[in-house]
Design a protein around this motif. Structure first.
Motif, PDB file in Angstrom:
ATOM      1  N   ILE A   1       0.851  -1.193   0.000  1.00 58.16           N
ATOM      2  CA  ILE A   1       0.000   0.000   0.000  1.00 58.16           C
ATOM      3  C   ILE A   1       0.884   1.239   0.000  1.00 58.16           C
ATOM      4  O   ILE A   1       1.777   1.377   0.844  1.00 58.16           O
TER       5      ILE A   1
ATOM      6  N   HIS B   1       1.395   5.092   0.751  1.00 63.72           N
ATOM      7  CA  HIS B   1       0.810   6.081   1.656  1.00 63.72           C
ATOM      8  C   HIS B   1       1.166   7.493   1.204  1.00 63.72           C
ATOM      9  O   HIS B   1       2.303   7.764   0.819  1.00 63.72           O
TER      10      HIS B   1
ATOM     11  N   THR C   1      -8.029   2.301   2.560  1.00 65.35           N
ATOM     12  CA  THR C   1      -7.168   2.146   1.388  1.00 65.35           C
ATOM     13  C   THR C   1      -8.049   1.951   0.163  1.00 65.35           C
ATOM     14  O   THR C   1      -9.018   1.190   0.203  1.00 65.35           O
TER      15      THR C   1
ATOM     16  N   ALA D   1      -2.620   0.298  -4.643  1.00 69.79           N
ATOM     17  CA  ALA D   1      -3.386   0.568  -3.424  1.00 69.79           C
ATOM     18  C   ALA D   1      -2.816   1.820  -2.762  1.00 69.79           C
ATOM     19  O   ALA D   1      -1.604   1.957  -2.626  1.00 69.79           O
TER      20      ALA D   1
ATOM     21  N   ARG E   1      -3.352   4.893   0.457  1.00 66.75           N
ATOM     22  CA  ARG E   1      -3.989   5.311   1.711  1.00 66.75           C
ATOM     23  C   ARG E   1      -3.403   6.633   2.177  1.00 66.75           C
ATOM     24  O   ARG E   1      -2.238   6.938   1.906  1.00 66.75           O
TER      25      ARG E   1
ATOM     26  N   SER F   1      -6.185  -1.197   7.690  1.00 70.14           N
ATOM     27  CA  SER F   1      -7.186  -0.373   7.009  1.00 70.14           C
ATOM     28  C   SER F   1      -8.164  -1.209   6.193  1.00 70.14           C
ATOM     29  O   SER F   1      -7.857  -2.304   5.723  1.00 70.14           O
TER      30      SER F   1
ATOM     31  N   ILE G   1      -9.915  -1.993   2.785  1.00 72.56           N
ATOM     32  CA  ILE G   1      -9.460  -1.854   1.396  1.00 72.56           C
ATOM     33  C   ILE G   1     -10.655  -1.988   0.458  1.00 72.56           C
ATOM     34  O   ILE G   1     -11.406  -2.971   0.521  1.00 72.56           O
TER      35      ILE G   1
END
Length: 351
Positions: free
Chosen positions: A68, A70, A101, A122, A124, A184, A186
């Motif tokens: 993921i 960020h 996410t 992905a 977030r 998180s 998703i």
């Protein structure tokens, strides 16, 4: 490798100087573990394929398990994604920054080493002040899976990260215990209909309140076959698992307690040390076994908050087997049960 530990004294009075070295490490391709509001993340430059490879190596994580990326603000999103569909825009307005996410179609600049070979990425935007400030200071999107050895319970305190990754990464930022305690939510917004890939603190009910229809990926309710390429972390491989064999017991509370007590006596006769995951409401119903109170059914956020720490505590106490009560699958309970099912390897007994 010597891993430097940096302790944050006050997250609400954060100073840039506390994070400048960590930001430099990330920019230069190194790895830094840091707190988020969900769990601790293991960060590397999401646009640097070698940094992503280092993340997989440090965790012992399969390279087809996506990371993921960020970000600290919406202005950083276009560097990662081709477009932001309407569903993604609405969810971002409602729940970013926060424990959500989203999966978008990726830009060419995002390496396949970060996306697990997928054409999607992905993303977030964490709300934790340390995570947000660190990403901004680094000046790069930060790929950050949970900062643990792959397959183990996710880290909710810096001590968990030190236990798993000390000597394998450049720095660990100790920001105290995290708030939420499960990873998180998703949601895949890259297709026509949004799809929930992993439940979390942004619940299905909250998603539906913003979007209307949201589909649920089958991986949430059961294990996926070996030939499936995971679109999000935690979909395919064994996750959150304690070292001991674990059984999740579902049914009416009275029968659940009776079954766990019977099986505990049986296991103890075989010379096994038994761990029991119970709640504040049931802690006095188990005369045998090593009890870990995971939280209160009246306040499921406490269960989520303590879940991974309880699993790690059983590792520390070297139990041979674990029996766990089950929870509602509504609201936050969906995320709790998803993690417990995976931790038990879907070894579920219905009574």
């Amino acid at each position: 490798m010597d891993t430097k530990i940096v302790r944050i004294t006050d997250k609400e009075q954060l100073k840039d100087e506390e994070l400048l070295e960590a930001a430099r490490i990330l920019r230069e391709g190194g790895l830094v573990a840091f707190p988020t509001e969900t769990v601790y993340g293991l960060g590397g430059n999401a646009l640097d394929e070698h940094a992503s490879e280092k993340i997989y190596a440090a965790k012992g994580r399969p390279s087809d398990n996506p990371l993921i990326a960020h970000i600290s603000c919406m202005e950083e999103l276009p560097a990662l994604v081709r477009e932001v569909p309407e569903a993604g825009r609405r969810l971002a307005e409602a729940y970013w920054p926060g424990p959500l996410t989203m999966i978008f179609r990726k830009r060419d600049e995002v390496p396949y080493e970060t996306t697990g070979g997928l054409e999607t990425v992905a993303v977030r935007m964490p709300s934790d002040p340390v995570a947000s400030r660190l990403i901004r200071l680094a000046g790069v999107p930060v790929a950050a899976p949970s900062a643990n050895t792959s397959g183990r319970p996710s880290p909710t305190r810096a001590e968990h990260v030190i236990e798993d990754l000390n000597g394998k990464i450049d720095m660990i930022i100790d920001g105290g215990q995290v708030g939420i305690g499960v990873e998180s939510t998703i949601v895949d917004v890259s297709g026509e209909t949004p799809v929930l890939l992993r439940p979390g603190a942004v619940t299905m009910e909250m998603l539906e309140a913003v979007l209307g229809r949201v589909d649920i990926d089958p991986a949430i309710t059961g294990p996926v076959s070996a030939d499936i390429k995971p679109k999000a972390p935690g979909m395919k491989y064994r996750h959150y698992a304690p070292k001991a064999e674990m059984v999740l017991v579902e049914g009416e509370m009275e029968q659940v307690v009776r079954y766990i007590n019977q099986e505990t006596k049986k296991a103890q006769k075989e010379g096994k040390t038994v761990g029991i995951i119970c709640t504040e409401e049931s802690r006095n119903l188990y005369p045998e076994g090593i009890l870990e109170v995971i939280g209160s059914r009246e306040h499921e956020e406490t269960v989520a908050h303590n879940l991974f720490a309880v699993l790690r505590e059983f590792d520390n106490r070297k139990v041979d087997c674990i029996f766990s009560e089950s929870f509602s699958r509504d609201q936050l309970g969906q995320a709790i049960m998803n993690r417990l099912c995976k931790a038990a390897g879907y070894h579920i007994v219905k009574v």
